[in-house]
Every structure is written in C-alpha cells, then in structure tokens.
Design an enzyme around this catalytic site. Sequence first.
Site, PDB file in Angstrom:
ATOM      1  N   LEU A 183       0.841  -1.201   0.000  1.00 41.73           N
ATOM      2  CA  LEU A 183       0.000   0.000   0.000  1.00 41.73           C
ATOM      3  C   LEU A 183       0.875   1.250   0.000  1.00 41.73           C
ATOM      4  CD1 LEU A 183      -3.181   0.290   0.038  1.00 41.73           C
ATOM      5  CD2 LEU A 183      -2.896   1.151   2.359  1.00 41.73           C
ATOM      6  N   GLY A 184       1.752   1.322  -1.018  1.00 40.21           N
ATOM      7  CA  GLY A 184       2.527   2.540  -1.223  1.00 40.21           C
ATOM      8  C   GLY A 184       1.730   3.510  -2.063  1.00 40.21           C
ATOM      9  N   SER A 185       2.458   4.283  -2.845  1.00 40.19           N
ATOM     10  CA  SER A 185       1.807   5.299  -3.651  1.00 40.19           C
ATOM     11  C   SER A 185       0.838   4.680  -4.667  1.00 40.19           C
ATOM     12  CB  SER A 185       2.913   6.109  -4.331  1.00 40.19           C
ATOM     13  OG  SER A 185       2.460   6.718  -5.480  1.00 40.19           O
ATOM     14  N   ARG A 263       6.012  -6.917 -10.282  1.00 42.51           N
ATOM     15  CA  ARG A 263       7.040  -7.613 -11.038  1.00 42.51           C
ATOM     16  C   ARG A 263       6.624  -9.074 -11.188  1.00 42.51           C
ATOM     17  NH1 ARG A 263       8.336  -3.330 -12.293  1.00 42.51           N
ATOM     18  NH2 ARG A 263      10.332  -2.235 -12.102  1.00 42.51           N
ATOM     19  N   GLU A 292      10.212 -11.900 -19.128  1.00 45.34           N
ATOM     20  CA  GLU A 292       9.778 -11.014 -20.215  1.00 45.34           C
ATOM     21  C   GLU A 292      10.838 -10.953 -21.302  1.00 45.34           C
ATOM     22  OE1 GLU A 292       8.854  -7.272 -18.335  1.00 45.34           O
ATOM     23  OE2 GLU A 292       7.491  -8.220 -16.946  1.00 45.34           O
ATOM     24  N   HIS A 310       3.946  -5.388 -20.220  1.00 38.73           N
ATOM     25  CA  HIS A 310       4.661  -4.514 -19.272  1.00 38.73           C
ATOM     26  C   HIS A 310       4.553  -3.045 -19.698  1.00 38.73           C
ATOM     27  CE1 HIS A 310       8.160  -4.327 -16.177  1.00 38.73           C
ATOM     28  NE2 HIS A 310       7.423  -3.228 -16.138  1.00 38.73           N
TER      29      HIS A 310
END
Lengths: 346, 346
Positions: A183-185, A263, A292, A310
Amino acid sequence: MASEAQSSAPDNLPLVLIHRIPPFELSFKSWLPTRFRLLDPLDPSFSSPQTQSLVSSVRLLLCLGPSPLTSDTLDRFPSVQCVVGSSAGLDHVDLATCCRRGITVTNAGDAFSADAADFAVALLIDVLRRVSAGDRFIRAGSWPAKGQYPLGSKLLFSLVNITDNQTWWLFQLGGKRVGIIGLGSIGSMIAKRLEPFGCIIAYNSRRKKPNVSFPHYENVMDLATNSDALILCCALTNETHHMINKDVMTALGKEGVIINVGRGALIDEKELVRFLVKGDIGGAGLDVYEEEPEVPRELFELDNVVLSPHRAVATPEAFVALQEVVIANIEAFFANKPLPSQIELE
Amino acid sequence: MASEAQSSAPDNLPLVLIHRIPPFELSFKSWLPTRFRLLDPLDPSFSSPQTQSLVSSVRLLLCLGPSPLTSDTLDRFPSVQCVVGSSAGLDHVDLATCCRRGITVTNAGDAFSADAADFAVALLIDVLRRVSAGDRFIRAGSWPAKGQYPLGSKLLFSLVNITDNQTWWLFQLGGKRVGIIGLGSIGSMIAKRLEPFGCIIAYNSRRKKPNVSFPHYENVMDLATNSDALILCCALTNETHHMINKDVMTALGKEGVIINVGRGALIDEKELVRFLVKGDIGGAGLDVYEEEPEVPRELFELDNVVLSPHRAVATPEAFVALQEVVIANIEAFFANKPLPSQIELE
C-alpha cells in the site's frame, strides 16, 4: 558572478554517468546536457583517455529504465555516491551493494503511480467483466454466428442455474473484497479508485500504515483467504519473491482473481499457469512476467486471463513527470539537499 | 382470512402476460408462478380457449429483455394498464402508444446501473491505455518478435518527439475532460467512479440536474468541444437518435474518444466508422451498435477501438437485482401502490 556562471566551460559542469541498455535513449529536455556533463558508456567517445580520466571521480549515476545495475558495474565507478533511478521498482539494481557502499538511491517517485493504478483497475474490471475476451469474440466474427444474445440466452432470467460456460461467467465489481499487496503510492491510488465501485479494500504490507482505515493483514495467506481478488503492486525483493505461491492461490480459491502490475517474480508463474489451466483460480490480469518478453503460451487460450506487455506505466504524461523527478533528484544531490524520491535501503 | 388466501386456486391469482422473443426464458424464483398466473404466448397452451378467455382481461404485461413491443402487439391486449420492463433502456417498447393509452411503464430501475457504469469506465481506460490491443499483441506472439521493450524504445526518455506509431499512443486518464451524455443513474455512477482517476467531469442532459456541481452543457456540440472523451449513457429516443453526428465528432477532435454503453443508434455509425478509419477521432469503446449483432468490419483492424457484444450489463448480481425490481413493480401494481421504477412518458 552571474556572467561567470554563464561562461562556465562544459568541463566545469557536474558529471552525470548514464547507465543504460541500448533500447533506452536519453532525450530529456535539451537543456539537461547544458546543466550537466553526461558520460555515456554506449557513446564511442567514452573510451577516450579524456573521458576515462573523469570516470573515477563521477559521483552520480543515472540509471535509465530497467537496465541491470550489478555489483560489478558499480565497482567500476568507485566514487559513485548516488544512483538516480527512473523506474518505480528497482529490483534491477543491486541494492545490497548500494547499501554496503552507502550509496543513496532514488526511484521514479510518484511519476508512474497514477498510470500503474489506472492500469491495475483496468485489468481487474477486464478480468471480472471479460472486456478483452468480448473484443476478441467480436473480432473473430463470432457474434452473428452465435446469435444476437450469446449471454442473454444463458443468463437473462436464468438466475438459479448458471453453472456452465465458465468462460462467459461475469462478475460484478460491487461487493468484491480486494486485497492490495503493497500500500505505497500505487496501492493507495488503487484503493482510492476502487472504493467508488463498491469494492471492499484490505491490504498487506510489511508494516501497518498509520492513518489508513483499511484492514491490514500481516501475512498474505490471511489476506488471500479473505479476498476475492489480490492486486500486486509491491517491490520485488528477496522477501517478496514468489510470495504468491501454491498455498496463497489455494487460499484465494476457485473464483479468486490475481492482478499483477508489480514484477513477474512476485508470483510463482509456473504454479499460476497450473492453477489457471486447471480452473483452480478464477482469473488473472498480468502486466509483468518472470521471463519477459516470454509469456507462458498456455495462457493464450484462456478467456479469464488478460495479458499486457509490461506497459502499465507508459503514458507521455508519466514520462514528463518522470523527467521532472529525475532532474529534481540530480539537482538536489549536487546542491546537498534532501533527494525528493530517495528510497529506504535495508 | 389467512387460510382463505392460502387456499386460493391458481385461477384466482393475478394475471401476468409474458412478452418475449424466444431466446429469453423465464426462470425467476420458482415462487413467481405461485403468486401470479403467467400467460405466455410462446407456451403451446396459450391458444387454448381457456387461456384465450383470460387474455382480454389481462392488466399487466411483463416484457422480458429487449423483446420488441409494438403498437400492434399492445392492441391485442386492450386491458393492459401496465408494462413492466426488464431493461434499462426501453426503446424496444412503443412508448407513444403506451402514453396514448395511459399505460404505465417501468424499467430495470437501478438494477443494471453499476454494471453499466463499471463497463463504461473499463471501455474508457481500455481505449486510452490500449488494454485489449496489448492483450492481442501478446496472444499474437508479437512481444518476443518486437523485442522486450516495444514501447520503451519509442517512448521512454523520448518525450519531445513522440509523433509516430499512433497505434501505441497511450493517454493518461488524469486531467482528461470527460463529457457524460445522460446524467441519470448510470451517468452519475460513471462520474463518481471517474473522479478519483483525476478526470474532469461535465455533462449534457435535457435538464440541468439540481444538486449536481458538474458543469451542464445544454447542447452536445458544446460538450464535445470542451471534452477529451464523450460517454453515452442516455435513452434512445427520436430526439437522441444519431445525436453523435459528423459535426459532434469534428468538435470532439482528432484525439477525442467516444464510449457508448447506451444504444447503437445514438451514434451515426457510418460516420463514426469513417472518422475512425481516417483517424479523425482518437478512438472508441462500443458496447452497442446500430444493427446488432452486426459490427462494422472496418473496426476489426483498429487498435484504438474496443468492441463489446452488448454486455455492459450481464452479471449474475445485476440479474438478481433485476428480479427484485421486477417483482416489486408487479406487486406494487396489483396492490395499487406507486411503482418503484416507473418511467416518465412524454
């Protein structure tokens, strides 16, 4: 004084070492090279004795995109004190070496957060409501062939016995319990966007956030057990590698959905494919993958999966914001001021 | 009294005439037929003298899905005083005849509103961020072929000169001016959902809404001129037929986006196709079409278009809600109470 500053020869400008893999080019505002002397190992002149004499004293390294920055590379630049990154996640940077050497590290700050949050919401609605699958259905010319009401004939007024045709099972967002991992930015913006849809938010993060009213789960298993969908938007670290494993997917359950804008290696991808193919989870929306640009081909046949190359963060607006935060970090470093988007190393 | 009510023979139950085209079947809660006597013209027994003797006295018609309800059909049931509809839009019902005969008409109320609003938002993000196009890109196996950073190489750090490859042009939601056409239950929910994305909302409707702070535009041309995206969620009437015409699309402009979760004929579809093919508008997300299930094939080749087979409203949760509102309307009619979702006829 003013005329003296303006007459500075390029040789006197602060040195900025560019670190990048070939696809990533620098075309920042044209005035960037007028403010800093850029050293680029991919530039033929980099090997000249004149440039090489500067390399040992360069203090700031600007890492473009996800270019891998290893301990070996860092060792070649013993004077580097600051790595200015240009992505949200910095798993491509050897942060342990940075920490050991006392190198400060910055990331993209909030430049990409809105884009990533928007995209996570789009993937969630798409999986629940089969937007991409519907688009594919039409482009394949299937609508006239299957009749005017491919859904209506099965669903409309047939409330009790909807069990077949899993592919076309659609879910309403309202009332869904969405577990946000990190729960960051980005995660906070996802929560803010999903609340008006009627989603019920909870989260997992290393530490409970102050001033956040959403329920905090200390471990991912508990969050999965109590969620209809998990959204991954945390950093990839040794601790979070394969955090979404067989046990977590089992806890999420047969109708559970996984969205990943973090990721690829946050998820045990082989297990995820197995769960999706067997129908042991309800669906997935993936912007990132373990290898990827390789995407497991088993997923290509599934209508309850949305695949994205991505690019959760890729709008021109976000790159303008990125440019601003990168320049602000570089200028703050040379002015000995606090760096706007320094990350915590531990 | 209680025992007398319970012993009512089916012959004494209120009559409900079912009107439907064959794909639509009735499997409402099993108790519905225990409360009402259902007459279904698609039922073989409908032509029996016993049933026919009831038809002339039936007062309530339940119209399932978008089954066309013409003046001719209504004329066959002279005692009908109420048409209970089961869709949000009622353009399939001859409302002029209903108005003339004083027949009250109900729609799906709010049962489908959240689904439609969710889907409209999904279509908007999809068009702006190319979610379906990205999914198609991966499933075609193009990602490894085009290299690991199909976008990065073009966009990342190339802020000034992004003009080619229109297909992969991506737009951020934040700051986009979204014009909502029809600020009823669906439109209001769309606005509520888009605000946290940073969209700037305005709307067009016949009348300015009290207690709504979003700017109101009296005509669609002005709204288009001042919008980056238009979202159509109004009723299809003689007045709104082809409201999105050549002039409105020109006003919207080359980067403008049109989302339609209303009815296909709100847009002059032939013009829309011309504008999209020529690149004279920026993109479209369409759930509805003029000649469903036919979709103009020119659109199949466009990555800035998202196509959906008329299923903005199709979740099981919505059909449960629909069932409730339909039953509430039927019961209110026979109890002489106000109908919960009666529409205004004019």
